[in-house]
Scaffold this active site. Structure first.
Site, PDB file in Angstrom:
ATOM      1  N   ARG A 103       0.370   9.073  -5.562  1.00 51.65           N
ATOM      2  CA  ARG A 103       0.746   8.566  -4.241  1.00 51.65           C
ATOM      3  C   ARG A 103       1.310   7.150  -4.330  1.00 51.65           C
ATOM      4  O   ARG A 103       2.219   6.788  -3.566  1.00 51.65           O
ATOM      5  CB  ARG A 103      -0.435   8.622  -3.279  1.00 51.65           C
ATOM      6  CG  ARG A 103      -1.682   7.837  -3.699  1.00 51.65           C
ATOM      7  CD  ARG A 103      -2.835   8.168  -2.771  1.00 51.65           C
ATOM      8  NE  ARG A 103      -4.062   7.430  -3.021  1.00 51.65           N
ATOM      9  CZ  ARG A 103      -5.028   7.827  -3.841  1.00 51.65           C
ATOM     10  NH1 ARG A 103      -4.893   8.956  -4.533  1.00 51.65           N
ATOM     11  NH2 ARG A 103      -6.128   7.106  -3.985  1.00 51.65           N
TER      12      ARG A 103
ATOM     13  N   ARG B 189       0.843  -1.187   0.000  1.00 54.83           N
ATOM     14  CA  ARG B 189       0.000   0.000   0.000  1.00 54.83           C
ATOM     15  C   ARG B 189       0.885   1.246   0.000  1.00 54.83           C
ATOM     16  O   ARG B 189       1.925   1.289   0.660  1.00 54.83           O
ATOM     17  CB  ARG B 189      -0.918   0.029   1.230  1.00 54.83           C
ATOM     18  CG  ARG B 189      -1.935   1.186   1.126  1.00 54.83           C
ATOM     19  CD  ARG B 189      -2.820   1.275   2.347  1.00 54.83           C
ATOM     20  NE  ARG B 189      -3.653   2.475   2.236  1.00 54.83           N
ATOM     21  CZ  ARG B 189      -4.159   3.136   3.249  1.00 54.83           C
ATOM     22  NH1 ARG B 189      -3.941   2.731   4.489  1.00 54.83           N
ATOM     23  NH2 ARG B 189      -4.885   4.226   3.059  1.00 54.83           N
ATOM     24  N   HIS B 190       0.466   2.263  -0.734  1.00 54.99           N
ATOM     25  CA  HIS B 190       1.212   3.516  -0.815  1.00 54.99           C
ATOM     26  C   HIS B 190       1.378   4.161   0.555  1.00 54.99           C
ATOM     27  O   HIS B 190       0.676   3.840   1.515  1.00 54.99           O
ATOM     28  CB  HIS B 190       0.493   4.492  -1.749  1.00 54.99           C
ATOM     29  CG  HIS B 190      -0.881   4.866  -1.255  1.00 54.99           C
ATOM     30  ND1 HIS B 190      -1.089   5.793  -0.253  1.00 54.99           N
ATOM     31  CD2 HIS B 190      -2.106   4.430  -1.627  1.00 54.99           C
ATOM     32  CE1 HIS B 190      -2.392   5.921  -0.027  1.00 54.99           C
ATOM     33  NE2 HIS B 190      -3.031   5.091  -0.841  1.00 54.99           N
TER      34      HIS B 190
ATOM     35  N   ASN C 115      -5.284  10.961   3.878  1.00 51.52           N
ATOM     36  CA  ASN C 115      -5.276   9.829   4.805  1.00 51.52           C
ATOM     37  C   ASN C 115      -5.259  10.330   6.239  1.00 51.52           C
ATOM     38  O   ASN C 115      -6.022   9.851   7.090  1.00 51.52           O
ATOM     39  CB  ASN C 115      -4.040   8.953   4.596  1.00 51.52           C
ATOM     40  CG  ASN C 115      -4.084   8.103   3.350  1.00 51.52           C
ATOM     41  OD1 ASN C 115      -3.031   7.783   2.799  1.00 51.52           O
ATOM     42  ND2 ASN C 115      -5.256   7.716   2.886  1.00 51.52           N
TER      43      ASN C 115
ATOM     44  N   GLN D 238     -10.241   9.047  -0.532  1.00 49.39           N
ATOM     45  CA  GLN D 238      -9.466   9.481  -1.701  1.00 49.39           C
ATOM     46  C   GLN D 238      -9.976   8.873  -3.004  1.00 49.39           C
ATOM     47  O   GLN D 238     -10.271   9.577  -3.942  1.00 49.39           O
ATOM     48  CB  GLN D 238      -7.980   9.113  -1.517  1.00 49.39           C
ATOM     49  CG  GLN D 238      -7.314   9.912  -0.437  1.00 49.39           C
ATOM     50  CD  GLN D 238      -5.848   9.581  -0.284  1.00 49.39           C
ATOM     51  OE1 GLN D 238      -5.018  10.480  -0.319  1.00 49.39           O
ATOM     52  NE2 GLN D 238      -5.515   8.326  -0.091  1.00 49.39           N
TER      53      GLN D 238
ATOM     54  N   GLU E 213      -6.803   2.839  -7.686  1.00 52.42           N
ATOM     55  CA  GLU E 213      -7.710   2.711  -6.548  1.00 52.42           C
ATOM     56  C   GLU E 213      -9.171   2.675  -6.985  1.00 52.42           C
ATOM     57  O   GLU E 213      -9.554   3.181  -8.052  1.00 52.42           O
ATOM     58  CB  GLU E 213      -7.483   3.870  -5.560  1.00 52.42           C
ATOM     59  CG  GLU E 213      -8.406   3.883  -4.343  1.00 52.42           C
ATOM     60  CD  GLU E 213      -8.298   2.645  -3.438  1.00 52.42           C
ATOM     61  OE1 GLU E 213      -8.526   1.541  -3.938  1.00 52.42           O
ATOM     62  OE2 GLU E 213      -8.015   2.815  -2.236  1.00 52.42           O
TER      63      GLU E 213
ATOM     64  N   HIS F  62      -3.285   0.321  -3.679  1.00 52.51           N
ATOM     65  CA  HIS F  62      -4.092   1.103  -2.751  1.00 52.51           C
ATOM     66  C   HIS F  62      -4.852   0.207  -1.781  1.00 52.51           C
ATOM     67  O   HIS F  62      -5.080  -0.984  -2.051  1.00 52.51           O
ATOM     68  CB  HIS F  62      -5.086   1.957  -3.535  1.00 52.51           C
ATOM     69  CG  HIS F  62      -4.448   2.813  -4.578  1.00 52.51           C
ATOM     70  ND1 HIS F  62      -4.060   4.110  -4.340  1.00 52.51           N
ATOM     71  CD2 HIS F  62      -4.101   2.548  -5.866  1.00 52.51           C
ATOM     72  CE1 HIS F  62      -3.513   4.621  -5.438  1.00 52.51           C
ATOM     73  NE2 HIS F  62      -3.521   3.697  -6.371  1.00 52.51           N
TER      74      HIS F  62
END
Length: 215
Positions: A58, A8-9, A15, A21, A83, A141
């Site tokens: 991201r 995951r980023h 966040n 997002q 995402e 994501h």
């Protein structure tokens, strides 16, 4: 067989503010860049063949930082692992979401988990087929990883207490045409879950609703 390590980023300002997002392109913040470097250093203890990323900034910046840490070239962009789209809910925090779209009220433009699975799982299978016998870092994501986990091993990740935190690593094995969730007993996975890092469901009110978790 192919080893796919889904990452995951790192953290973004949205966040940190617990704003949804989705497809909105929000960049990493400095905490997120530090998380990406830390994850890259953990991954550097092993040999890798490629880094692949969602095109959202991201994820791509996280992947670029990781690639630099493990000595690989610029990541490949893979549009299909972008995402999940949350439609009109994107940009909303928990309180605004509850006021605007209470539980049971459809969110216009929201992509279903079924639709996410329908685009992501074949893309990962194709990626694995193109890299047979290799180890690939795949930066994506929380919504995508949650959908993959639920599709491959329904409920197992939650029940075993494995959060999808920013910078966390989740290991899968592709073999004989199928994706398999490997046991979360590799030190890399445990070490990637940094204390105090928020879980995806705690940052995304829609995901929390769907997973039966309160805010």
């Amino acid at each position: 067989m192919t080893h796919l390590y889904l990452v995951r980023h790192g953290e973004t300002d949205w966040n940190a503010a617990r704003r949804i997002q989705g497809s909105t392109d929000i960049p990493l913040n400095e905490t997120g860049r530090a998380q990406a470097r830390r994850t890259g250093r953990l991954l550097a203890s092993r040999q890798w063949d490629a880094v692949v990323a969602s095109p959202l900034s991201r994820a791509f910046e996280t992947a670029s930082i990781i690639a630099d840490e493990i000595g690989l070239p610029e990541p490949e962009r893979l549009d299909s692992i972008v995402e999940r789209r949350y439609g009109a809910a994107e940009g909303l925090d928990y309180q605004t979401l509850d006021a605007t779209y209470p539980t049971g009220v459809p969110v216009p433009g929201r992509e279903s988990r079924h639709a996410v699975a329908a685009r992501v799982l074949p893309a990962l299978a194709d990626l694995a087929e193109r890299h047979l016998g290799q180890r690939i870092v795949v930066v994506s994501h929380g919504g995508v990883i949650r959908t993959v986990l639920n599709s491959v091993a329904p409920g197992e990740a939650r029940f075993r207490g494995v959060p999808i935190t920013n910078g966390s690593i989740h290991r899968f094995l592709y073999t004989e045409g199928a994706l398999e969730l490997m046991a979360f007993d590799d030190p890399i996975e445990f070490e990637s879950i940094e204390p105090g890092t928020a879980d995806f469901d705690l940052q995304n009110a829609i995901a929390a609703r769907e997973d039966g978790r309160s805010s």
